[in-house]
Design a protein around this motif. Structure first.
Motif, PDB file in Angstrom:
ATOM      1  N   LYS A  13       0.829  -1.224   0.000  1.00 56.34           N
ATOM      2  CA  LYS A  13       0.000   0.000   0.000  1.00 56.34           C
ATOM      3  C   LYS A  13       0.856   1.265   0.000  1.00 56.34           C
ATOM      4  O   LYS A  13       0.588   2.227   0.718  1.00 56.34           O
ATOM      5  CB  LYS A  13      -0.954   0.006   1.207  1.00 56.34           C
ATOM      6  N   ILE A  14       1.911   1.244  -0.812  1.00 55.34           N
ATOM      7  CA  ILE A  14       2.787   2.402  -0.968  1.00 55.34           C
ATOM      8  C   ILE A  14       2.400   3.091  -2.265  1.00 55.34           C
ATOM      9  O   ILE A  14       2.424   2.478  -3.326  1.00 55.34           O
ATOM     10  CB  ILE A  14       4.276   1.989  -1.004  1.00 55.34           C
ATOM     11  N   PRO A  15       2.027   4.370  -2.179  1.00 52.84           N
ATOM     12  CA  PRO A  15       1.644   5.076  -3.403  1.00 52.84           C
ATOM     13  C   PRO A  15       2.779   5.098  -4.437  1.00 52.84           C
ATOM     14  O   PRO A  15       3.959   5.212  -4.074  1.00 52.84           O
ATOM     15  CB  PRO A  15       1.341   6.502  -2.923  1.00 52.84           C
ATOM     16  N   ILE A  16       2.416   4.988  -5.684  1.00 56.23           N
ATOM     17  CA  ILE A  16       3.394   5.039  -6.780  1.00 56.23           C
ATOM     18  C   ILE A  16       4.235   6.316  -6.680  1.00 56.23           C
ATOM     19  O   ILE A  16       5.445   6.290  -6.934  1.00 56.23           O
ATOM     20  CB  ILE A  16       2.684   4.961  -8.157  1.00 56.23           C
ATOM     21  N   LYS A  17       3.610   7.410  -6.271  1.00 56.12           N
ATOM     22  CA  LYS A  17       4.327   8.684  -6.122  1.00 56.12           C
ATOM     23  C   LYS A  17       5.527   8.533  -5.181  1.00 56.12           C
ATOM     24  O   LYS A  17       6.611   9.058  -5.451  1.00 56.12           O
ATOM     25  CB  LYS A  17       3.362   9.748  -5.598  1.00 56.12           C
ATOM     26  N   ILE A  18       5.349   7.810  -4.084  1.00 48.83           N
ATOM     27  CA  ILE A  18       6.431   7.594  -3.112  1.00 48.83           C
ATOM     28  C   ILE A  18       7.510   6.708  -3.726  1.00 48.83           C
ATOM     29  O   ILE A  18       8.710   6.953  -3.541  1.00 48.83           O
ATOM     30  CB  ILE A  18       5.891   6.967  -1.808  1.00 48.83           C
ATOM     31  N   LEU A  19       7.102   5.703  -4.463  1.00 45.31           N
ATOM     32  CA  LEU A  19       8.083   4.813  -5.102  1.00 45.31           C
ATOM     33  C   LEU A  19       8.915   5.583  -6.122  1.00 45.31           C
ATOM     34  O   LEU A  19      10.142   5.414  -6.193  1.00 45.31           O
ATOM     35  CB  LEU A  19       7.377   3.629  -5.767  1.00 45.31           C
ATOM     36  N   LYS A  20       8.271   6.454  -6.872  1.00 46.41           N
ATOM     37  CA  LYS A  20       9.010   7.266  -7.848  1.00 46.41           C
ATOM     38  C   LYS A  20       9.936   8.249  -7.135  1.00 46.41           C
ATOM     39  O   LYS A  20      11.055   8.500  -7.591  1.00 46.41           O
ATOM     40  CB  LYS A  20       8.045   7.991  -8.781  1.00 46.41           C
TER      41      LYS A  20
END
Length: 130
Positions: free
Chosen positions: A11-18
């Motif tokens: 449940k980690i937003p894609i924004k955080i991964l980027k």
């Protein structure tokens, strides 16, 4: 795991991964057929990044904190200073909100007992609340 798999599973937003990838801290992250692959170390770091964001750190503050953390134990004083600063800011926000609640409660009290039904507080009354 790919970015999408990590996002869905943890449940980690894609924004955080980027954001994490943009920091250039992806230890063993490799591109396989064009997709990033995350290992357990990356997942741990992403957990810390999520915690820092949850505490109200900006993207730049998160990056600074993470870089310091990766440098090692000798950066503990700098990281502690960052945490103490954020803690102080959070306490200031809480105290401000408590004052707002006190003012609301006073208005509610005045309305319930039949005074000040227009919601106005006399200056002398308001000054005694501050």
């Amino acid at each position: 795991m790919t970015m999408e798999q990590v996002s869905e599973r943890y449940k980690i937003p894609i924004k955080i991964l980027k954001e994490y990838e943009s920091f250039g801290m992806c230890g063993a992250v490799k591109k396989v057929m064009g997709a990033w692959q995350y290992d357990d170390t990356d997942i741990e770091r992403l957990g810390m990044i999520m915690t820092l964001h949850d505490m109200g750190f900006s993207g730049g503050e998160v990056e600074t904190y993470m870089r310091l953390m990766l440098e090692g134990e000798h950066t503990k004083p700098e990281r502690m200073a960052m945490l103490n600063k954020r803690r102080g800011e959070t306490l200031d926000e809480i105290h401000f909100k408590e004052k707002q609640i006190e003012h609301m409660d006073y208005l509610r009290y005045e309305m319930q007992k039949g005074k000040g039904t227009d919601g106005a507080i006399k200056n002398t009354e308001k000054e005694s609340l501050i």
